[in-house]
Scaffold this active site. Sequence first.
Site, mmCIF file in Angstrom:
data_model
loop_
_atom_site.group_PDB
_atom_site.id
_atom_site.type_symbol
_atom_site.label_atom_id
_atom_site.label_comp_id
_atom_site.label_asym_id
_atom_site.label_seq_id
_atom_site.Cartn_x
_atom_site.Cartn_y
_atom_site.Cartn_z
ATOM 1 N N ALA A 74 0.529 -0.744 -0.097
ATOM 2 C CA ALA A 74 0.060 -0.335 0.071
ATOM 3 C C ALA A 74 1.388 1.484 0.096
ATOM 4 O O ALA A 74 0.496 2.076 -0.553
ATOM 5 C CB ALA A 74 -0.723 -0.309 0.916
ATOM 6 N N THR A 75 2.176 1.103 0.622
ATOM 7 C CA THR A 75 2.785 2.454 0.869
ATOM 8 C C THR A 75 3.395 2.755 -1.038
ATOM 9 O O THR A 75 3.128 4.158 -1.208
ATOM 10 C CB THR A 75 4.164 2.519 1.256
ATOM 11 O OG1 THR A 75 3.922 1.781 2.878
ATOM 12 C CG2 THR A 75 5.145 2.831 1.910
ATOM 13 N N ASN A 154 -7.009 3.714 10.123
ATOM 14 C CA ASN A 154 -5.841 2.103 10.439
ATOM 15 C C ASN A 154 -6.074 2.461 12.410
ATOM 16 O O ASN A 154 -5.572 1.317 12.714
ATOM 17 C CB ASN A 154 -4.519 2.412 9.889
ATOM 18 C CG ASN A 154 -3.607 3.585 10.022
ATOM 19 O OD1 ASN A 154 -4.362 4.763 9.836
ATOM 20 N ND2 ASN A 154 -2.591 3.867 10.257
ATOM 21 N N GLN A 182 -6.563 -0.801 5.343
ATOM 22 C CA GLN A 182 -7.803 -1.002 6.138
ATOM 23 C C GLN A 182 -8.870 -1.873 5.931
ATOM 24 O O GLN A 182 -9.741 -2.791 6.320
ATOM 25 C CB GLN A 182 -7.709 -0.275 7.370
ATOM 26 C CG GLN A 182 -6.264 0.438 7.501
ATOM 27 C CD GLN A 182 -5.491 -0.703 8.702
ATOM 28 O OE1 GLN A 182 -6.142 -2.354 9.162
ATOM 29 N NE2 GLN A 182 -4.274 -0.923 8.844
ATOM 30 N N SER A 202 -4.072 -3.843 0.624
ATOM 31 C CA SER A 202 -2.283 -4.359 0.457
ATOM 32 C C SER A 202 -2.834 -5.739 0.710
ATOM 33 O O SER A 202 -4.035 -6.245 1.259
ATOM 34 C CB SER A 202 -1.788 -3.955 1.384
ATOM 35 O OG SER A 202 -0.790 -5.020 2.271
ATOM 36 N N ALA A 203 -2.024 -6.669 0.572
ATOM 37 C CA ALA A 203 -2.755 -8.355 0.864
ATOM 38 C C ALA A 203 -2.399 -8.277 2.074
ATOM 39 O O ALA A 203 -3.152 -9.004 2.874
ATOM 40 C CB ALA A 203 -1.197 -9.502 0.086
ATOM 41 N N HIS A 204 -0.931 -8.000 2.590
ATOM 42 C CA HIS A 204 -1.171 -7.919 4.321
ATOM 43 C C HIS A 204 -2.336 -8.069 5.374
ATOM 44 O O HIS A 204 -1.975 -8.007 6.918
ATOM 45 C CB HIS A 204 0.519 -8.276 4.590
ATOM 46 C CG HIS A 204 0.501 -7.150 5.622
ATOM 47 N ND1 HIS A 204 0.933 -6.312 6.319
ATOM 48 C CD2 HIS A 204 0.623 -5.749 4.325
ATOM 49 C CE1 HIS A 204 1.460 -5.476 6.441
ATOM 50 N NE2 HIS A 204 1.449 -4.450 5.410
ATOM 51 N N THR A 243 9.749 -6.679 -12.401
ATOM 52 C CA THR A 243 9.127 -8.997 -12.099
ATOM 53 C C THR A 243 7.942 -8.687 -11.463
ATOM 54 O O THR A 243 8.622 -8.596 -10.380
ATOM 55 C CB THR A 243 10.001 -9.494 -12.054
ATOM 56 O OG1 THR A 243 11.221 -8.789 -13.724
ATOM 57 C CG2 THR A 243 9.883 -10.942 -12.685
ATOM 58 N N CYS A 328 6.088 6.596 23.242
ATOM 59 C CA CYS A 328 7.411 7.271 24.477
ATOM 60 C C CYS A 328 8.189 6.378 24.208
ATOM 61 O O CYS A 328 8.371 5.388 25.016
ATOM 62 C CB CYS A 328 6.609 6.046 25.890
ATOM 63 S SG CYS A 328 7.472 6.549 27.205
#
Lengths: 404, 137
Positions: A74-75, A154, A182, A202-204, A243, A328
């Site tokens: 996604a990035t 997210n 998300q 995104s897949a993950h 590829t 923190c």
Amino acid sequence: MLTLPIYLDNNATTPLDPRVLEAMMPYMTNMFGNAASRNHAFGWQAEEAVDYARDQIASLINCSPKEIIFTSGATESDNLAIKGVFEMYASKGNHIITATTEHKAVLDTCKHIEKIGGKVTYLQVNDKGLIDLKELEEAITDKTILISIMFANNEIGVIQPVREISAIAKKHGILFFTDATQAVGKIPVDVEADGIDLMAFSAHKMYGPKGVGALYVRRKNPRVKVTAQMDGGGHERGMRSGTLNVPGIVGLGKAAEIAKQDMESDTKRIAAMRDRLERELTTIEESYINGSTEHRLPHVSNISFKYVEGEGLMMGVKDLAVSSGSACTSASLEPSYVLKALGLSDDLAHSSLRFGLSRFTTDEEIDFAIGHVKEAVAKLRDLSPLWEMFKEGIDLNSIEWAEH
Amino acid sequence: MAYSDKVIDHYTNPRNVGTLDKAKNNVGTGLVGAPECGDVMRLQIEVDENQVITDAKFKTFGCGSAIASSSLATEWLKGKTVDEALAIDNMAIVEELALPPVKIHCSVLAEDAIKTAINDYRVKNGLPELEMPKSHH
């Protein structure tokens, strides 16, 4: 038997569904061809697998398979969409509208756009985490080329009014991009009905593998083009060279297929667990749910527990893998910018926990989480001078705190 | 963050948690930090006629290191004279707890809490206020 720690950080990443792994396996070993190899069976086999995945994904989001551009995640999709549109439509204008609660992949890309001469408007959100449609429309100028608003957040899971946003974009002839990382695979996302021109996912985040994602790029009404950000072999209709990650793409395809098939039953079960978790945890005095509870993903809950500190709390819930609104890690603390954008005070933003459930979360795990969090909050409040003052009715704002 | 066993021990089994009567003349209270910074530490000492600290209590809103630093501070304070307590240095806390560099702030807070508590006790008993070390960092 419970295995500790319990994973409730599924907004960060999800485990790979075994069904996805099974589909991917052959493409890691004997079916290893390069999808761009047009002159032998290995290449054809790989290309066929990629085409099949394209169909599976297109079916999930209701688009044509030709509108899917595979990326590393996604990035990259966010970068390609925003930079690609900015460069492609430079003659039309240089103004982009986004929101302050977007993911860093969008915000930092917008910062880059500003550095190279673009103008970006960052819309504020209300205390529920939602943008104001009137403000959005008012921000539009004759130089606006793109509206980039995420589908679902997210950190708090809040779902933006995507259809209303796309209607405004359409009315003004502006492209609408949404980071739907998300949302895709979790809730129905339909690029036609939702009026989306470009979409990152995104897949993950949907029980697929890491390192593979996609950008949806509309081909009709209007035909959208993005300038490639990588030069090379001209893969993916010239928009993203490199590829193809065939096993990853096969995994994304399978994950999409399963998501479509299981979404309704998954959602029902996961939302019931989330609601129970939330109901129980908000019986804790001075606990607050962050963001809209009405327009929200079914598997996310973000709760602040006042008068306990975030990292201390994280340490107290060591048997849970969750995420905190507090970072923190240095003397200068930076609470979550998303929670701050909702208007939360620093201390409340620090004391928040994000729970992200998944298709693999069980009732037993939720039971454990409820007990574990309740115990940790109670223990830390026993230790907290702020809690004691609150209980004595002292107004904490009336105290002159020593600077540190 | 990888904490030392000592930090985890103090976090899990904090020593001397509680509240002393701050209205009493032989009790000194030090409240340092700020909620928006993520740390608030309250340290209290009870002093006998020989200037010996007979009891120490703390309550801390903060991370594991902050809780451990204040818990350790109360252990060290008990039995010391007020003058001996004044000599407690934040780096001794860092060393004892093996605090990582980003958490040195917590030990500074503990040292300031000790000094503020002693000052409170001194002022209550007509002794001149000590000059507080301004920010160590």
